[in-house]
Motif scaffolding. Structure first.
Motif, PDB file in Angstrom:
ATOM      1  N   ILE A 222     -12.162  -8.775   4.840  1.00  0.00           N
ATOM      2  CA  ILE A 222     -11.778  -9.018   3.748  1.00  0.00           C
ATOM      3  C   ILE A 222     -11.042 -10.386   4.113  1.00  0.00           C
ATOM      4  N   ASP A 223     -11.018 -11.312   3.150  1.00  0.00           N
ATOM      5  CA  ASP A 223     -10.357 -12.694   3.272  1.00  0.00           C
ATOM      6  C   ASP A 223      -8.945 -12.484   2.186  1.00  0.00           C
ATOM      7  N   LEU A 224      -7.773 -11.926   2.675  1.00  0.00           N
ATOM      8  CA  LEU A 224      -6.818 -11.674   1.652  1.00  0.00           C
ATOM      9  C   LEU A 224      -6.433 -12.906   1.087  1.00  0.00           C
ATOM     10  N   GLU A 225      -6.591 -14.333   1.425  1.00  0.00           N
ATOM     11  CA  GLU A 225      -6.281 -15.360   0.655  1.00  0.00           C
ATOM     12  C   GLU A 225      -7.175 -15.429  -0.538  1.00  0.00           C
ATOM     13  N   LEU A 226      -8.204 -14.961  -0.745  1.00  0.00           N
ATOM     14  CA  LEU A 226      -8.984 -15.178  -2.038  1.00  0.00           C
ATOM     15  C   LEU A 226      -8.730 -14.165  -2.976  1.00  0.00           C
ATOM     16  N   PRO A 227      -9.110 -14.179  -4.155  1.00  0.00           N
ATOM     17  CA  PRO A 227      -8.378 -13.316  -5.266  1.00  0.00           C
ATOM     18  C   PRO A 227      -8.992 -11.991  -5.274  1.00  0.00           C
ATOM     19  N   VAL A 228      -8.180 -10.931  -5.645  1.00  0.00           N
ATOM     20  CA  VAL A 228      -8.514  -9.603  -5.665  1.00  0.00           C
ATOM     21  C   VAL A 228      -8.183  -9.065  -7.044  1.00  0.00           C
ATOM     22  N   ASP A 229      -8.833  -8.232  -7.528  1.00  0.00           N
ATOM     23  CA  ASP A 229      -8.842  -7.899  -8.753  1.00  0.00           C
ATOM     24  C   ASP A 229      -7.263  -7.069  -9.031  1.00  0.00           C
ATOM     25  N   PRO A 230      -6.364  -7.716  -9.908  1.00  0.00           N
ATOM     26  CA  PRO A 230      -4.995  -7.228 -10.008  1.00  0.00           C
ATOM     27  C   PRO A 230      -4.720  -5.517 -10.383  1.00  0.00           C
ATOM     28  N   ASN A 231      -6.007  -5.246 -10.966  1.00  0.00           N
ATOM     29  CA  ASN A 231      -6.030  -3.784 -11.466  1.00  0.00           C
ATOM     30  C   ASN A 231      -6.562  -2.548 -10.187  1.00  0.00           C
ATOM     31  N   GLU A 232      -6.840  -3.421  -9.096  1.00  0.00           N
ATOM     32  CA  GLU A 232      -7.425  -2.324  -8.079  1.00  0.00           C
ATOM     33  C   GLU A 232      -6.426  -1.690  -7.305  1.00  0.00           C
ATOM     34  N   PRO A 233      -6.347  -0.444  -7.267  1.00  0.00           N
ATOM     35  CA  PRO A 233      -5.398   0.373  -6.653  1.00  0.00           C
ATOM     36  C   PRO A 233      -5.310  -0.098  -5.148  1.00  0.00           C
ATOM     37  N   THR A 234      -4.101  -0.020  -4.527  1.00  0.00           N
ATOM     38  CA  THR A 234      -3.649  -0.084  -3.158  1.00  0.00           C
ATOM     39  C   THR A 234      -3.307   1.116  -2.416  1.00  0.00           C
ATOM     40  N   TYR A 235      -3.530   1.063  -1.191  1.00  0.00           N
ATOM     41  CA  TYR A 235      -3.739   2.097  -0.430  1.00  0.00           C
ATOM     42  C   TYR A 235      -2.927   1.763   1.033  1.00  0.00           C
ATOM     43  N   CYS A 236      -2.599   2.529   1.919  1.00  0.00           N
ATOM     44  CA  CYS A 236      -2.345   2.467   3.380  1.00  0.00           C
ATOM     45  C   CYS A 236      -0.895   1.838   3.638  1.00  0.00           C
ATOM     46  N   LEU A 237      -0.568   1.666   4.545  1.00  0.00           N
ATOM     47  CA  LEU A 237       0.789   1.088   4.979  1.00  0.00           C
ATOM     48  C   LEU A 237       0.804  -0.441   4.943  1.00  0.00           C
ATOM     49  N   CYS A 238      -0.437  -0.995   4.654  1.00  0.00           N
ATOM     50  CA  CYS A 238      -0.875  -2.580   4.480  1.00  0.00           C
ATOM     51  C   CYS A 238      -0.623  -2.851   3.094  1.00  0.00           C
ATOM     52  N   ASN A 239      -0.619  -1.848   2.153  1.00  0.00           N
ATOM     53  CA  ASN A 239      -0.463  -2.027   0.641  1.00  0.00           C
ATOM     54  C   ASN A 239      -1.851  -2.677  -0.011  1.00  0.00           C
ATOM     55  N   GLN A 240      -2.953  -2.514   0.943  1.00  0.00           N
ATOM     56  CA  GLN A 240      -4.305  -3.456   0.502  1.00  0.00           C
ATOM     57  C   GLN A 240      -5.161  -2.301  -0.240  1.00  0.00           C
ATOM     58  N   VAL A 241      -6.220  -3.069  -0.791  1.00  0.00           N
ATOM     59  CA  VAL A 241      -6.881  -2.301  -1.709  1.00  0.00           C
ATOM     60  C   VAL A 241      -7.796  -1.461  -0.644  1.00  0.00           C
ATOM     61  N   SER A 242      -8.830  -0.600  -1.100  1.00  0.00           N
ATOM     62  CA  SER A 242      -9.934   0.165  -0.479  1.00  0.00           C
ATOM     63  C   SER A 242     -10.897  -0.652   0.072  1.00  0.00           C
ATOM     64  N   TYR A 243     -11.194  -0.489   1.529  1.00  0.00           N
ATOM     65  CA  TYR A 243     -12.305  -1.274   2.090  1.00  0.00           C
ATOM     66  C   TYR A 243     -12.751  -0.354   3.524  1.00  0.00           C
ATOM     67  N   GLY A 244     -14.025  -0.541   3.943  1.00  0.00           N
ATOM     68  CA  GLY A 244     -14.093   0.022   5.430  1.00  0.00           C
ATOM     69  C   GLY A 244     -13.979   1.591   4.999  1.00  0.00           C
ATOM     70  N   GLU A 245     -13.677   1.988   6.565  1.00  0.00           N
ATOM     71  CA  GLU A 245     -13.423   3.668   6.776  1.00  0.00           C
ATOM     72  C   GLU A 245     -12.196   3.818   6.514  1.00  0.00           C
ATOM     73  N   MET A 246     -11.781   4.872   5.839  1.00  0.00           N
ATOM     74  CA  MET A 246     -10.441   5.287   5.492  1.00  0.00           C
ATOM     75  C   MET A 246     -10.260   6.723   5.857  1.00  0.00           C
ATOM     76  N   VAL A 247      -9.021   7.140   6.172  1.00  0.00           N
ATOM     77  CA  VAL A 247      -8.839   8.904   6.538  1.00  0.00           C
ATOM     78  C   VAL A 247      -7.767   9.055   5.482  1.00  0.00           C
ATOM     79  N   ALA A 248      -8.006  10.627   4.904  1.00  0.00           N
ATOM     80  CA  ALA A 248      -6.681  10.889   4.183  1.00  0.00           C
ATOM     81  C   ALA A 248      -5.959  11.711   4.754  1.00  0.00           C
ATOM     82  N   CYS A 249      -4.519  11.665   4.579  1.00  0.00           N
ATOM     83  CA  CYS A 249      -3.276  12.321   5.071  1.00  0.00           C
ATOM     84  C   CYS A 249      -3.542  13.878   4.403  1.00  0.00           C
ATOM     85  N   ASP A 250      -3.362  14.920   5.336  1.00  0.00           N
ATOM     86  CA  ASP A 250      -3.452  16.351   4.926  1.00  0.00           C
ATOM     87  C   ASP A 250      -2.178  16.962   4.330  1.00  0.00           C
TER      88      ASP A 250
END
Length: 255
Positions: A188-216
Motif C-alpha cells: 500500500i502506498d499511503l501517500e496516494l488517495p484512499v476512499d474516505p468512506n473505507e473503514p479503518t482497522y488495526c493499531l495503524c488506523n489504516q484500511v483493510s489489506y493483506g492478511e488480518m487477524v481478529a481479536c477474540d
C-alpha cells in the motif's frame, strides 16, 4: 514550490528595512522636538520684546510690522519640512508592508489552486477505482481483499468489520481475513488517495489489506489487526487477543 522560496527570501529582508525606517523616524522626531523647543523660546522672547517696546513707546503699534523675526519664521518652516519627511517615511513603510501582504495573498491563492488540482485528481482516481470495482463485481471476476494505491478500496466480501460477514459473528469468529491465492497482496502506498468512506482497522488506523487477524474479545473496539502490525506471522492456533485486550483477559483470569 519555487514561489514560496521567493517569498521567504523577500520576507527575510523586511525586518531590516523596517528597522531602518523606524530608526530614521525616531531621529526625525528627536530633531523636530529640538527645533520646536528652540523656536518656541525664540518666539516667546520676541513677544516679550515687542510688549516692552510698546509699553516704553520705543515701538509704534503697527499690525503690519508686528511679526516674528525671519529666523523664527525659518525655524517654523524647517519644522514643517521635518514633519513632511516623517510622513513620507511612514507612508513608505506602510507601502512596503502592504506590498508583502499582497504578495503573500497571491502565493496563498496559488497554494489553494494547487490544492484544488490535487483534490480533483484524487477524486477522479477514486471514481475510476470505484467504477473498476463495480465492473469487476458485475462480471463476477474475483477481487482480492486488498487496497491498491490506485483504487484505495477493498472488496465488500472481505470487509472484516462493517457487516461481520462469514464466521466473524459473536458465536464463531473467523480467525483471519486471508487474501485469495489468485492474486498476491500489493504493497500500500499511503501517500496516494484512499476512499474516505473505507473503514479503518488495526493499531495503524489504516484500511483493510493483506492478511488480518481478529481479536477474540467480544468487546474489542478495533477487532481486526494486520499481521505485521501485531507481530503475527501465521494463523494463530486457539484464541488470540490483541495487545489492548490481553491485559484485560489476564485480569479476569486472576480473579
Amino acid at each position: 514550490m519555487g514561489f514560496l522560496e521567493d517569498f521567504q527570501a523577500s520576507v527575510e529582508a523586511l525586518p531590516a528595512m523596517l528597522q531602518r525606517n523606524y530608526s530614521l523616524m525616531r531621529e526625525l522626531d528627536k530633531s523636530l522636538q529640538g527645533v520646536q523647543t528652540g523656536n518656541e523660546q525664540r518666539c516667546q522672547q520676541e513677544i516679550e520684546d515687542i510688549k516692552h517696546g510698546l509699553e516704553s513707546g520705543s515701538i509704534t503699534y503697527d499690525p503690519a510690522k508686528l511679526k516674528f523675526s525671519d529666523e523664527a519664521i525659518e525655524e517654523q518652516k524647517h519644522c514643517v519640512r521635518i514633519a513632511d519627511e516623517k510622513v513620507a517615511l511612514a507612508s513608505q513603510t506602510y507601502d512596503l508592508v502592504d506590498a508583502h501582504i499582497q504578495q503573500l495573498d497571491q502565493f496563498m491563492r496559488k497554494l489553494e489552486e494547487l490544492r484544488q488540482e490535487k483534490e480533483a485528481a484524487t477524486t477522479a482516481a477514486a471514481a475510476a477505482a470505484a467504477a473498476a470495482a463495480a465492473a469487476s463485481v458485475a462480471t463476477g471476476t474475483p477481487v482480492a481483499a486488498t487496497v491498491t494505491a490506485s483504487a484505495g478500496t477493498s472488496t465488500a466480501d472481505n470487509t472484516p468489520k462493517g457487516g461481520r460477514s462469514g464466521e466473524r459473528g459473536r458465536g464463531g469468529r473467523k480467525k483471519t481475513a486471508k487474501v485469495p491465492t489468485e492474486q498476491p497482496a500489493p504493497a500500500i502506498d499511503l501517500e496516494l488517495p484512499v476512499d474516505p468512506n473505507e473503514p479503518t482497522y488495526c493499531l495503524c488506523n489504516q484500511v483493510s489489506y493483506g492478511e488480518m487477524v481478529a481479536c477474540d474479545n467480544n468487546d474489542c473496539k478495533i477487532e481486526w489487526y494486520h499481521f505485521g502490525c501485531v507481530g503475527v506471522k501465521e494463523h494463530p492456533k486457539g484464541k488470540w487477543y490483541c495487545p489492548s485486550c490481553i491485559g484485560f483477559q489476564k485480569k479476569r483470569k486472576g480473579k
